[in-house]
Design a protein around this motif. Structure first.
Motif, short mmCIF file in Angstrom:
data_model
loop_
_atom_site.label_atom_id
_atom_site.label_comp_id
_atom_site.label_asym_id
_atom_site.label_seq_id
_atom_site.Cartn_x
_atom_site.Cartn_y
_atom_site.Cartn_z
N ASP A 161 21.03 9.89 57.55
CA ASP A 161 21.40 8.97 58.78
C ASP A 161 22.95 8.74 58.88
O ASP A 161 23.52 8.01 58.04
N SER A 162 23.64 9.46 59.42
CA SER A 162 23.28 10.34 60.57
C SER A 162 23.95 11.69 60.29
O SER A 162 25.02 11.63 59.54
N ILE A 163 23.54 12.93 60.85
CA ILE A 163 23.99 14.11 60.80
C ILE A 163 25.56 14.29 61.06
O ILE A 163 26.36 14.98 60.54
N GLN A 164 25.79 13.37 62.09
CA GLN A 164 27.39 13.49 62.53
C GLN A 164 28.26 12.56 61.68
O GLN A 164 29.49 12.98 61.56
N THR A 165 27.82 12.03 60.50
CA THR A 165 28.85 11.39 59.62
C THR A 165 28.78 12.40 58.29
O THR A 165 29.94 12.17 57.74
N LEU A 166 28.16 13.51 58.16
CA LEU A 166 28.27 14.29 57.15
C LEU A 166 29.25 15.20 57.25
O LEU A 166 29.89 15.51 58.01
N GLN A 167 29.86 15.56 56.14
CA GLN A 167 30.91 16.44 56.06
C GLN A 167 30.84 17.42 54.67
O GLN A 167 30.58 17.01 53.53
N SER A 168 31.05 19.02 55.11
CA SER A 168 30.90 19.71 53.92
C SER A 168 32.35 20.07 53.84
O SER A 168 33.10 20.32 54.72
N SER A 169 32.80 20.15 52.36
CA SER A 169 34.12 20.29 52.00
C SER A 169 34.33 21.92 52.34
O SER A 169 35.40 22.55 52.28
N LEU A 170 33.51 22.87 52.56
CA LEU A 170 33.70 24.21 52.95
C LEU A 170 34.47 24.09 54.55
O LEU A 170 34.88 25.37 54.83
N ILE A 171 34.33 23.29 55.20
CA ILE A 171 34.96 23.37 56.55
C ILE A 171 35.94 22.21 56.65
O ILE A 171 35.66 21.07 56.07
N ASP A 172 37.19 22.65 57.17
CA ASP A 172 38.26 21.67 57.28
C ASP A 172 38.15 20.66 58.51
O ASP A 172 38.67 19.63 58.25
N GLY A 205 36.91 17.78 61.05
CA GLY A 205 36.29 16.21 60.66
C GLY A 205 35.13 16.26 60.82
O GLY A 205 34.46 17.04 61.44
N ALA A 206 34.50 15.33 60.31
CA ALA A 206 33.12 14.74 60.37
C ALA A 206 32.61 14.79 61.87
O ALA A 206 33.18 14.30 62.72
N GLY A 207 31.56 15.26 62.41
CA GLY A 207 31.09 15.03 63.96
C GLY A 207 31.62 16.42 64.67
O GLY A 207 30.93 16.34 65.91
N SER A 208 32.38 16.94 64.12
CA SER A 208 32.63 18.33 64.88
C SER A 208 31.63 19.09 64.90
O SER A 208 30.69 19.31 63.81
N VAL A 209 31.79 20.41 65.98
CA VAL A 209 30.35 21.07 65.98
C VAL A 209 30.60 22.07 64.65
O VAL A 209 29.31 22.09 64.28
N SER A 210 31.57 22.58 64.12
CA SER A 210 31.49 23.51 62.80
C SER A 210 30.78 22.65 61.54
O SER A 210 30.01 23.13 61.05
N GLN A 211 31.23 21.27 61.68
CA GLN A 211 30.76 20.55 60.56
C GLN A 211 29.22 20.07 60.92
O GLN A 211 28.41 20.47 59.72
N PHE A 213 35.47 25.73 73.23
CA PHE A 213 35.77 26.51 71.85
C PHE A 213 35.87 25.84 70.99
O PHE A 213 36.91 24.69 70.90
N VAL A 214 35.33 26.12 69.59
CA VAL A 214 35.65 25.31 68.39
C VAL A 214 36.05 26.52 67.35
O VAL A 214 35.25 27.50 67.47
N GLU A 215 36.59 25.97 66.45
CA GLU A 215 37.13 26.89 65.29
C GLU A 215 36.08 26.82 64.25
O GLU A 215 35.65 25.73 63.86
N GLU A 216 35.57 28.07 63.75
CA GLU A 216 34.46 27.93 62.65
C GLU A 216 34.58 28.93 61.59
O GLU A 216 35.22 29.77 61.89
N VAL A 217 34.22 28.21 60.37
CA VAL A 217 34.50 29.15 59.16
C VAL A 217 33.39 30.52 59.16
O VAL A 217 32.30 30.17 59.22
N ILE A 218 33.96 31.60 59.15
CA ILE A 218 32.76 32.82 59.03
C ILE A 218 32.70 33.31 57.65
O ILE A 218 31.61 33.66 57.36
N ASP A 219 33.85 33.17 56.94
CA ASP A 219 33.74 33.65 55.60
C ASP A 219 34.05 32.58 54.62
O ASP A 219 35.50 32.16 54.71
N LYS A 220 33.44 32.03 53.90
CA LYS A 220 33.93 30.84 53.28
C LYS A 220 34.69 31.12 51.99
O LYS A 220 35.61 30.29 51.76
N GLY A 221 34.42 32.21 51.25
CA GLY A 221 35.48 32.46 50.17
C GLY A 221 35.05 31.49 48.93
O GLY A 221 35.93 31.28 48.11
N LYS A 222 34.16 30.50 49.04
CA LYS A 222 33.97 29.46 48.10
C LYS A 222 32.34 29.40 47.93
O LYS A 222 31.80 30.00 48.62
N GLU A 223 32.18 28.77 47.04
CA GLU A 223 30.73 28.25 46.62
C GLU A 223 29.89 27.68 47.83
O GLU A 223 30.92 26.68 48.34
#
Ligand code: TYD
Ligand code: MG
Length: 454
Positions: A171-182, A184-190, A33-43
């Motif tokens: 290169d690579s998708i695991q290092t990317l980070q979106s500011s919409l999700i709290d 860390g990089a590499g987590s499922v929701s990121q 189980f991982v926590e994911e944002v369903i309503d971002k409330g941001k751009e």
């Protein structure tokens, strides 16, 4: 600004829950189980290209307009082949592979080779200097190739808007980070969010995107299987790190066949396309040694002749050893049982080792016959002629079963100068053997092969 709403999802099956659970009630997996944002409330990261969607309306299938998908043909024939004939505009391709296998090298090389496109290579793993040093090793000069070392997707998209690249490599998708999700990089929701942003970007601007992703040792694309559903094409880059050969395999392709693969060789200055793999995978030897047999296998749609090596020795311990490399251990045990029961060979007191030359992993069952012949050759200590090859699956009753694409295998063996190929009798019905220069020997049982060879 509205409040961010989150929910918990099972990263294995996607089951949704309002609270965290240790065990998924749906798929029974633990700790998924991982926590994911369903309503971002941001751009969102790529809002400006959001289409003004009219509400969905049913349309008759016959009235759907089809535009021939446009493809970019690259200079690399192997890449074109695995993608089903070139890069489709607006497609999103996931390239998965173990760390250190050469993904960065291969796609840096592909990017540099596409000289008439503006290519943006986004790296979250290496510095500009490191990439420059690698590019120098590859010895390809390209003025249209841009680098960006950044991990935030919002910043990446800002750069993309300025540069307007025609191809993006991440290169690579695991290092990317979106500011919409709290998280860390590499987590499922990121990973999911970042891939979704790139997917939206690819579809809305019609720019092809390659996402490089690491996979774990057991072959799963790290964390999210979900990613496989989001992309159009999944390519897997595989091989043994200690050998030079690498295979780029299609696991999923919305625009082509999944049976394709490309073969590369890792050299001191980049990846080299191997256009005739069979010639390299067969050891050239003057003297003949026992325990080696050549199999005419198929890898994807390509015939491939490879050498199977077996070593059968007297066992020192009570429990005999069975060791394989590049071949399935259970399959070996099954073949040994067949030889014991149907041929009366005493493998129960022998240690058995099987190795596929070149560090390749073969799953094609047509290799069975060659494995059996290599085992028998080592057991009897009688070398097999190097002018002979084999293509046949072995059944539990010791029967040699038919294999697919037999004509292609025979043609490849003939092209490489083999004099004789053993195939299943059940195969032979369907085609004309007189058309070949190579002698085609049809066999139906393991003991028949034994009599013919020893
Ligand atoms: P890399 O592309 O960094 O792997 P990945 O991105 O999949 O983690 O490649 C790593 C290995 O490749 C490294 O051990 C060095 C080797 N290499 C070569 O053999 N030849 C070359 O030209 C280059 C650039 C790398
Ligand atoms: Mg890398």
């Amino acid at each position: 600004m509205s409040k961010i709403k989150t929910a918990f999802f099972c990263s294995n099956c996607g089951y949704e829950s309002t609270k965290w659970l240790g065990k998924c009630p749906s798929c029974q997996e633990w700790n998924t189980f991982v926590e994911e944002v369903i309503d971002k409330g941001k751009e969102t990261g790529w809002k400006s290209y959001e289409p003004n969607h009219a509400p969905g309306k049913a349309i008759a299938l016959q009235n759907v307009q089809v535009n021939e998908e446009r493809r970019i043909t690259t200079a690399d024939a192997e890449l074109n082949r695995v993608l089903g004939g070139g890069i489709v505009q607006g497609s999103i391709v996931l390239v998965a592979g173990e760390p250190g296998i050469g993904k960065s090298t291969l796609f840096l090389q592909h990017g540099l080779m596409m000289k008439d496109l503006v290519v943006l290579y986004v790296s979250g793993e290496e510095s500009e200097q490191q990439i420059k040093m690698r590019a120098d090793r590859l010895k390809i000069v390209n003025d249209n190739f841009y680098l960006l070392t950044e991990t935030g997707t919002q910043q990446i998209f800002q750069e993309i808007k300025k540069l307007k690249p025609q191809l993006v490599i991440v290169d690579s998708i695991q290092t990317l980070q979106s500011s919409l999700i709290d998280s860390g990089a590499g987590s499922v929701s990121q990973i999911r969010e970042c891939a979704a942003e790139f997917q939206r970007f690819a579809k809305q601007t019609n720019t092809p995107v390659f996402l490089i992703g690491h996979i774990t040792k057991d072959g799963a694309i790290a964390g999210p299987k979900i990613l496989e559903h989001m992309v159009d094409t999944v390519l897997q880059f595989e091989g043994d790190r200690h050998y030079a050969y690498r295979i780029l395999r299609t696991l999923k392709n919305r625009f082509g066949s999944t049976a394709e693969l490309g073969i590369y060789e890792m050299t001191g200055d980049g990846m080299r396309v191997v256009s005739n793999p069979s010639e390299i995978l067969i050891t050239q030897r003057e003297d003949q040694l026992s325990g080696s047999a050549i199999a005419a296998t198929m890898e994807g749609m390509r015939p491939l002749l490879i050498e199977v090596q077996a070593l059968v020795t007297q066992s020192v311990y009570g429990t005999p050893q069975r060791t394989v490399s590049g071949f399935d251990l259970r399959r070996l045990q099954l073949l040994l049982a067949v030889l014991e029961k149907r041929g009366g060979f005493q493998f129960g007191t022998k240690d058995v080792f099987v190795n596929i030359a070149g560090g390749l992993k073969i799953e094609d069952p047509s290799i069975d016959l060659a494995v059996i012949c290599a085992l028998l050759s080592s057991y009897e200590d009688i070398p097999l002629s190097h002018q002979v090859c084999f293509a046949g699956e072995v059944g539990l009753n010791g029967e040699i079963r038919a294999v697919n694409r037999i004509e292609q295998r025979i043609a490849e063996a003939e092209k490489l100068g083999f004099e004789k190929i053993f195939v299943s009798r059940y195969n032979k019905k369907n085609f004309n053997t007189a058309a070949y220069k190579i002698e085609v020997v049809a066999v139906s049982r393991v003991d028949e092969v034994y009599k013919a060879l020893f």
